[in-house]
Design an enzyme around this catalytic site. Structure first.
Site, mmCIF file in Angstrom:
data_model
loop_
_atom_site.group_PDB
_atom_site.id
_atom_site.type_symbol
_atom_site.label_atom_id
_atom_site.label_comp_id
_atom_site.label_asym_id
_atom_site.label_seq_id
_atom_site.Cartn_x
_atom_site.Cartn_y
_atom_site.Cartn_z
ATOM 1 N N GLY A 27 -0.115 -13.419 5.604
ATOM 2 C CA GLY A 27 0.880 -13.113 6.629
ATOM 3 C C GLY A 27 0.302 -13.125 8.033
ATOM 4 N N GLY A 32 -1.508 -22.432 12.533
ATOM 5 C CA GLY A 32 -2.413 -22.930 11.482
ATOM 6 C C GLY A 32 -1.744 -22.845 10.115
ATOM 7 N N HIS A 33 -1.135 -21.692 9.819
ATOM 8 C CA HIS A 33 -0.440 -21.546 8.533
ATOM 9 C C HIS A 33 0.741 -22.517 8.458
ATOM 10 C CE1 HIS A 33 -2.056 -17.316 9.091
ATOM 11 N NE2 HIS A 33 -2.502 -17.604 7.888
#
Ligand code: PAF
Length: 283
Positions: A27, A32-33
């Site tokens: 989370g 980037g995620h």
């Protein structure tokens, strides 16, 4: 986008799909995620992200309690990126009893670099990832796909080997490091940096570039290069855990022939104030 908190409900939902593409996260999502989600999307017939801050991979003095938990904002970002399913279990759901069975990666992989400075880290990571893989891919008929960021370079290597040695029917994909305009690798922990530290933080990446430039410029005394880079950061107020050049293949120290052949990676971990940052650079 479905947000699912329970294992049974996730399994039931995913039973309708052949080949999930999965991005595990803790989370506090950033670009980037989201780039990993974009990479995952075309790989499967349903895109799943997990959000779970995994106690098992934190040492007692680390930031488990203060790790930012931003589920609502994370879900909004995931939905806008085209994620289909978010699995956000509680700790009670994923670890209803103390997790006595664990995956211990081999020492030659997991006790150096990150594993040396964070003992047990890769056991915690491997254990939760194997468990998440069982939950997400347990009912899939085709080959699964999972995407991990290259920023956690050693983690990606550990997961690849775990998947290979347990013959899991999952393809592991590495996602390129996303960087801020100044070159700082994006990380959830960047949010801990104050304004002065944020300006300074890019020096880690600069130190890795200096290591790579040294090797590419023909310097073969790696110890001297690494010491120089460490000294550079230390003088600027950093506490360096490691700054090193390794073979990409096995993260072992390169021989002289390896230096000439290429296929190297410079890796670094260092603390700026209370924030520990990691980064790497393949060259
Ligand atoms: O890279 C991370 O965010 C974590 O280590 C992971 C893979 C989600 C396991 O908790």
């Amino acid at each position: 986008m479905r947000v699912i908190h329970h294992i049974g409900e996730l399994r039931q939902h995913l039973a309708a799909f052949d080949s999930p593409a999965f991005v595990p996260t803790m989370g506090n999502l950033h670009e980037g995620h989201l780039s990993l989600i974009r990479q995952a999307k075309p790989l499967g017939d349903v895109t799943v992200a997990s959000i779970f801050v995994n106690r098992l991979q934190f040492l007692p003095h680390e930031d488990f309690d203060t790790y930012p938990r931003t589920l609502q904002a994370d879900c909004a970002k995931l939905e806008a990126t085209g994620c289909d399913v978010v699995f956000a279990p509680s700790e009670q759901e994923l670890y209803p009893e103390p997790q006595g069975f664990k995956v211990h990666p081999p020492a030659h992989l997991a006790d150096m670099l990150e594993g040396h400075f964070r003992p047990g880290f890769f056991t915690g990571v491997s254990t939760v990832v194997l468990k998440l893989f069982q939950i997400v891919f347990g009912q899939s008929r085709g080959t699964g796909h999972a995407v991990f960021g290259l920023k956690d370079y050693q983690q990606l290597m550990v997961i690849r080997q775990m998947v290979r040695q347990f013959a899991l029917p999952i393809h592991i994909h590495g996602g390129a490091i996303e960087r801020a305009p100044d070159g700082l690798a994006l990380s959830s922990r960047n949010s801990y940096l104050n304004a002065k530290e944020r300006t300074e933080a890019v020096q880690l990446s600069i130190a890795l570039h200096a290591l790579a430039a040294g090797v590419l410029g023909g310097v073969h005394n790696l110890a001297a290069l690494e010491q120089q880079a460490t000294q550079h950061l230390t003088q600027r107020g950093w506490q360096v855990d490691y700054l090193t050049v390794r073979r990409r293949l096995d993260l072992q120290a390169p021989e002289t022939a390896d230096l000439q052949a290429g296929q190297l990676v410079a890796l670094g971990a260092a603390r700026l104030g209370r924030t520990r940052l990691i980064d790497n650079l393949e060259f």
